[in-house]
Scaffold this motif. Structure first.
Motif, short mmCIF file in Angstrom:
data_model
loop_
_atom_site.label_atom_id
_atom_site.label_comp_id
_atom_site.label_asym_id
_atom_site.label_seq_id
_atom_site.Cartn_x
_atom_site.Cartn_y
_atom_site.Cartn_z
N MET A 10 25.96 22.01 73.87
CA MET A 10 25.75 20.83 73.03
C MET A 10 26.87 19.82 73.28
O MET A 10 28.06 20.17 73.23
N GLU A 11 26.48 18.58 73.57
CA GLU A 11 27.44 17.52 73.83
C GLU A 11 27.31 16.46 72.74
O GLU A 11 26.31 15.74 72.67
N PRO A 12 28.31 16.35 71.87
CA PRO A 12 28.22 15.36 70.78
C PRO A 12 28.29 13.92 71.28
O PRO A 12 27.80 13.01 70.61
N TYR A 13 28.89 13.69 72.45
CA TYR A 13 29.01 12.33 73.00
C TYR A 13 28.41 12.33 74.42
O TYR A 13 29.14 12.34 75.42
N PRO A 14 27.09 12.35 74.52
CA PRO A 14 26.45 12.51 75.83
C PRO A 14 26.68 11.35 76.79
O PRO A 14 26.56 11.53 78.00
N ASN A 15 27.02 10.17 76.29
CA ASN A 15 27.21 9.01 77.15
C ASN A 15 28.63 8.89 77.69
O ASN A 15 28.92 7.98 78.47
N CYS A 70 26.82 8.28 86.42
CA CYS A 70 27.65 7.14 86.79
C CYS A 70 28.82 7.62 87.66
O CYS A 70 29.21 8.79 87.65
N GLU A 71 29.39 6.71 88.40
CA GLU A 71 30.46 7.07 89.33
C GLU A 71 31.69 7.65 88.63
O GLU A 71 32.28 8.62 89.13
N PRO A 72 32.14 7.10 87.47
CA PRO A 72 33.26 7.75 86.78
C PRO A 72 32.96 9.20 86.39
O PRO A 72 33.84 10.06 86.46
N GLY A 73 31.71 9.46 85.99
CA GLY A 73 31.34 10.84 85.65
C GLY A 73 31.40 11.75 86.86
O GLY A 73 31.84 12.91 86.76
N ARG A 74 31.01 11.25 88.03
CA ARG A 74 31.07 12.06 89.24
C ARG A 74 32.52 12.32 89.64
O ARG A 74 32.86 13.42 90.10
N GLU A 75 33.37 11.34 89.48
CA GLU A 75 34.78 11.53 89.83
C GLU A 75 35.44 12.56 88.91
O GLU A 75 36.27 13.35 89.36
N ASN A 76 35.07 12.54 87.65
CA ASN A 76 35.61 13.57 86.74
C ASN A 76 35.18 14.96 87.19
O ASN A 76 35.98 15.90 87.16
N LEU A 77 33.91 15.08 87.57
CA LEU A 77 33.43 16.37 88.05
C LEU A 77 34.11 16.78 89.36
O LEU A 77 34.48 17.94 89.56
N VAL A 95 22.81 20.12 77.16
CA VAL A 95 22.78 20.25 78.62
C VAL A 95 22.32 21.67 78.96
O VAL A 95 23.01 22.65 78.65
N PHE A 96 21.15 21.77 79.57
CA PHE A 96 20.61 23.06 80.01
C PHE A 96 21.08 23.28 81.45
O PHE A 96 20.69 22.53 82.36
N ILE A 97 21.87 24.33 81.66
CA ILE A 97 22.43 24.62 82.98
C ILE A 97 21.73 25.86 83.54
O ILE A 97 21.77 26.93 82.93
N ASP A 103 31.97 9.75 79.94
CA ASP A 103 32.13 10.15 81.33
C ASP A 103 32.48 11.63 81.48
O ASP A 103 32.24 12.23 82.53
N ALA A 104 33.06 12.23 80.45
CA ALA A 104 33.51 13.62 80.54
C ALA A 104 32.49 14.61 79.99
O ALA A 104 32.76 15.81 79.96
N ALA A 105 31.30 14.12 79.56
CA ALA A 105 30.33 15.02 78.93
C ALA A 105 29.86 16.10 79.90
O ALA A 105 29.91 17.30 79.58
N LEU A 106 29.41 15.70 81.09
CA LEU A 106 28.91 16.68 82.04
C LEU A 106 30.04 17.54 82.60
O LEU A 106 29.82 18.73 82.92
N SER A 107 31.23 16.98 82.71
CA SER A 107 32.37 17.77 83.18
C SER A 107 32.65 18.92 82.24
O SER A 107 32.93 20.05 82.67
N HIS A 108 32.57 18.65 80.95
CA HIS A 108 32.79 19.71 79.96
C HIS A 108 31.73 20.79 80.07
O HIS A 108 32.04 22.00 80.01
N ALA A 109 30.49 20.40 80.26
CA ALA A 109 29.41 21.38 80.35
C ALA A 109 29.55 22.25 81.60
O ALA A 109 29.41 23.49 81.54
N VAL A 110 29.85 21.63 82.74
CA VAL A 110 29.99 22.39 83.98
C VAL A 110 31.21 23.30 83.91
O VAL A 110 31.16 24.47 84.35
#
Length: 716
Positions: free
Chosen positions: A280-285, A317-324, A258-260, A287-294
């Motif tokens: 680096m995200e080992p499990y990119p798919n 996806c919506e679950p990923g947005r809710e985590n963020l 994830v390039f931020i 729901d918490a992948a982008l939350s961890h990066a941000v």
């Protein structure tokens, strides 16, 4: 040899101690010295200067006892090849040039004059006799009378010979330069261990010791950390909020990166961007992948409370947005309940629309691609095509070219060019029997339909790719043109067109539902449009229901402004410019006493005054026909709109696209190369971020210094 008495008499006369001006002029004007050209003189002077700076172990001539005093050490300077020391009296010795017989002071009693003035006489070209004699010598690269040397051979340049032991060699500095080279040019770190690289560096510096991969990797990380301190100081001085863009790259392994990138407007109201993290995200798919990066980015750069929006390069996806959302609401105030928090990359959305159009017409595109390839394969085919085009008198000036299927704009341009030449392709099979599988007239009609759908996408994407400044304020109109076009094509007898129109309408409606508020609010911050562009666009599409949709945008805009009224004024140089230091301090004290809500009440209920937002919206529009720097306008009007200008600065920081200009038309997600994927994640981050920061040179350091100076001045 002249007697001692004659020498004394010679030296005692002033006219013999130094050549008179008349004698010098006569000497220079003699024919033999006129033959020495300026170029030859420069070359000979350089050679003589080189000889004067080196030492010879064996001198050609050793002064005899009658000329060299026994109580002094043997002269080792090269000047004694050109001078002799002659004793004129018991306490006077002088140095005589062997070429021109000019005399120079050497010693008078116990005082010795040294050899510096003698070197100048030889090395600086003062001795014309020496120059003339040296010019007659045969040197490499110099044409001679017998023609043995080539006139085209350039003369070899002489360099001063230095003892390597006398030159300091800083290994740490040398390693820093190697690490910087690796970062700036994306060289593989293992290159420092390659024999060719080692031999090359050793030829430049024999004392160089081979640097290992682990060493240069550590040096790159150290350089990254040094540059990071400068960027952190830069971000700490920012007056406004930060917007993030997230680009997810795949890799040859199962993990993703994830390039931020952080986007912000500095104290001079100039847009800035910096790559902040590569996670680096080992499990990119998950729901918490982008939350961890941000979360890593916000913690790493102390951006809690400063985030305004996040733009993704692909739908989340919506679950990923809710985590963020749950992550950010803890320490970061959500502007208007997070309605502006998330956005999708418009370049990626345009590419997705284009891919759908191309997929629906894939069979027709195959025929067109075959036809273009047939013509472009050989010169004879292309010649026949040109002859047929001339016979049919087709006016098109477009040239045929095969597409790059990784960039959809090339496919669109191929279809446009082929469509304008469809009459030539339709007759080519009769002119050239080897040409087969020509598209039918029905196929060409569908090509025209596809080009009609792709044209607004191409214009909007090209708009993103060609603009160097902020594009948010004018991109709303580009999107609305596509919306109008796709909903205008409804009645058509061709099932292909009906199906394509339905797909594009559904995708466009979904896209606008997600981003219409952000695009509209950004457009309102342009003093050439304000709410008028929103009202006009909605009226054309929604008709009588336009007022309801306009009210949604207007309500969100006023709600956002009230939140900025409630915000305390941070003590930074940019905010302090809007008023004096004491006023800002007093505002903070009132805010701390819980009277901020009272300020909002006064702002919203006063009968005699209007809010900054209402004043701005009611003022006349600026002329639209001229290009203008919207940020510059807000900077010039920040005293008139102190709160609204802060809101406009943050709004104009939002990004409608995460793509670089050269990747706007890409149809595939970027993939990290196999070598970078093999490195440690922290090494990948260091190499990518440091390269981005080094590209800005000392500009950021200067801005940091200026901002810190302003803050210190306020504190004093």
């Amino acid at each position: 040899m002249a007697t001692l008495e004659e020498k004394n008499r010679l030296i005692s006369t002033p006219e013999n101690q130094m050549a008179t001006l008349e004698e010098k002029n006569q000497l220079i004007t003699t024919q033999e010295y006129q033959m020495v050209t300026l170029e030859e003189k420069n070359q000979l002077v350089a050679a003589l200067e080189y000889e004067m700076t080196t030492f010879e172990e064996n001198s050609r001539s050793t002064p005899g006892p009658e000329t060299q005093p026994s109580n002094r050490r043997k002269g080792k300077s090269m000047v004694w090849e050109h001078f002799t020391i002659e004793t004129l009296s018991s306490d006077c010795r002088r140095a005589f040039c062997k070429q021109c017989r000019r005399s120079f002071a050497y010693s008078m009693g116990s005082k010795v004059s040294g050899t510096s003035h003698l070197k100048r006489h030889i090395a600086k070209g003062t001795c014309l006799a020496l120059l003339h004699n040296q010019g007659n010598r045969q040197t490499p690269g110099t044409p001679t009378m017998n023609g043995n040397s080539s006139m085209s051979d350039p003369p070899r340049r002489r360099y001063r010979s230095r003892d390597s032991a006398s030159i300091s060699f800083d290994l740490d500095h040398f390693r820093q330069k190697i690490a910087r080279m690796m970062i700036m040019h994306d060289y593989p770190l293992h290159m420092v261990e390659h024999p060719g690289f080692v031999n090359f560096v050793k030829s430049l510096e024999p004392r160089y010791d081979k640097v290992s991969f682990n060493t240069v990797q550590g040096d790159c990380i150290s350089g990254y950390l040094r540059e990071k301190q400068n960027v952190m100081k830069f971000i700490e001085c920012l007056p406004g909020r930060v917007c993030l863009t997230l680009n997810v790259w795949t890799s040859s392994q199962s993990s993703s990166y994830v390039f931020i990138t952080g986007h912000f407007i500095d104290g001079d109201w100039k847009p800035q961007r910096r790559i902040l993290n590569v996670v680096m995200e080992p499990y990119p798919n998950s729901d918490a992948a982008l939350s961890h990066a941000v979360a890593s980015c916000l913690s790493d750069w102390s951006l809690e409370g400063k985030l305004f929006s996040i733009t993704f390069n692909h739908p989340v996806c919506e679950p990923g947005r809710e985590n963020l959302r749950s992550l950010l609401c803890i320490k970061n105030p959500l502007i208007i309940n997070g309605q502006l928090l998330f956005g999708n990359c418009s370049a990626h959305a345009l590419s997705s629309f284009a891919k759908d159009v191309l997929w629906e017409g894939r069979e027709i595109i195959k025929k067109v691609r075959y036809s273009v390839k047939y013509v472009k394969t050989t010169e004879s085919h292309e010649q026949k095509f040109r002859e047929l085009k001339q016979q049919l008198q087709v006016p098109s000036e477009k040239g045929l070219s095969l597409d790059n299927q990784a960039q959809w704009n090339t496919t669109y341009q191929m279809l446009v060019a082929a469509s304008e030449l469809k009459e030539v392709f339709s007759c080519l099979d009769t002119f050239d029997p080897n040409y087969k599988e020509a598209p039918s007239m029905k196929d060409w009609k569908r090509v025209d339909i596809m080009c009609t759908y792709l044209k607004p996408l191409f214009d909007a994407a090209n708009f993103l790719a060609s603009r160097t400044g902020p594009t948010q304020n004018t991109f709303f109109h580009e999107v609305w043109k596509m919306h109008d076009l796709y909903h205008s094509i409804t009645n058509h007898g061709d099932p292909f067109v009906i199906g394509l129109a339905k797909i594009m309408q559904e995708k466009m409606d979904k896209y606008l539902k997600e981003c219409i508020l952000a695009l509209a609010i950004v457009a309102v911050m342009d003093p050439r449009f304000k709410m008028k562009l929103i009202e006009f666009s909605f009226l054309r599409f929604y008709g009588e229901e336009a007022g309801k949709h306009v009210k949604i945008i207007d309500g969100g805009l006023h709600e956002l402004f009230l939140e900025y009224v409630r915000l305390p004024h941070p003590l930074t140089s940019a905010y302090a410019e809007d008023g004096n230091f004491e006023n800002n301090t007093r505002t903070e004290e009132i805010s701390d006493n819980g009277l901020t809500d009272c300020d909002v009440y006064v702002e919203t209920t006063s009968q005699n005054t209007k809010s900054e937002l209402e004043q701005y919206l009611e003022e006349s529009l600026l002329p639209r026909h001229q290009e203008m720097d919207v940020l510059k306008w807000w900077e010039e009007n920040k005293l008139k709109y102190p709160t609204l200008s802060k809101m406009a600065r943050d709004i104009l920081t939002m990004q409608v696209s995460t793509a670089e200009p050269d990747t706007v038309f890409d149809t595939e997600i970027k993939e990290l190369d196999s070598y970078r994927s093999s490195l440690r994640p922290e090494t990948v981050e260091a190499l990518v971020c440091a390269k981005d920061w080094l590209g800005y040179g000392s500009e950021a350091s200067t801005e940091v210094s200026n901002a810190l100076a302003e803050v210190k001045g306020l504190g004093s």
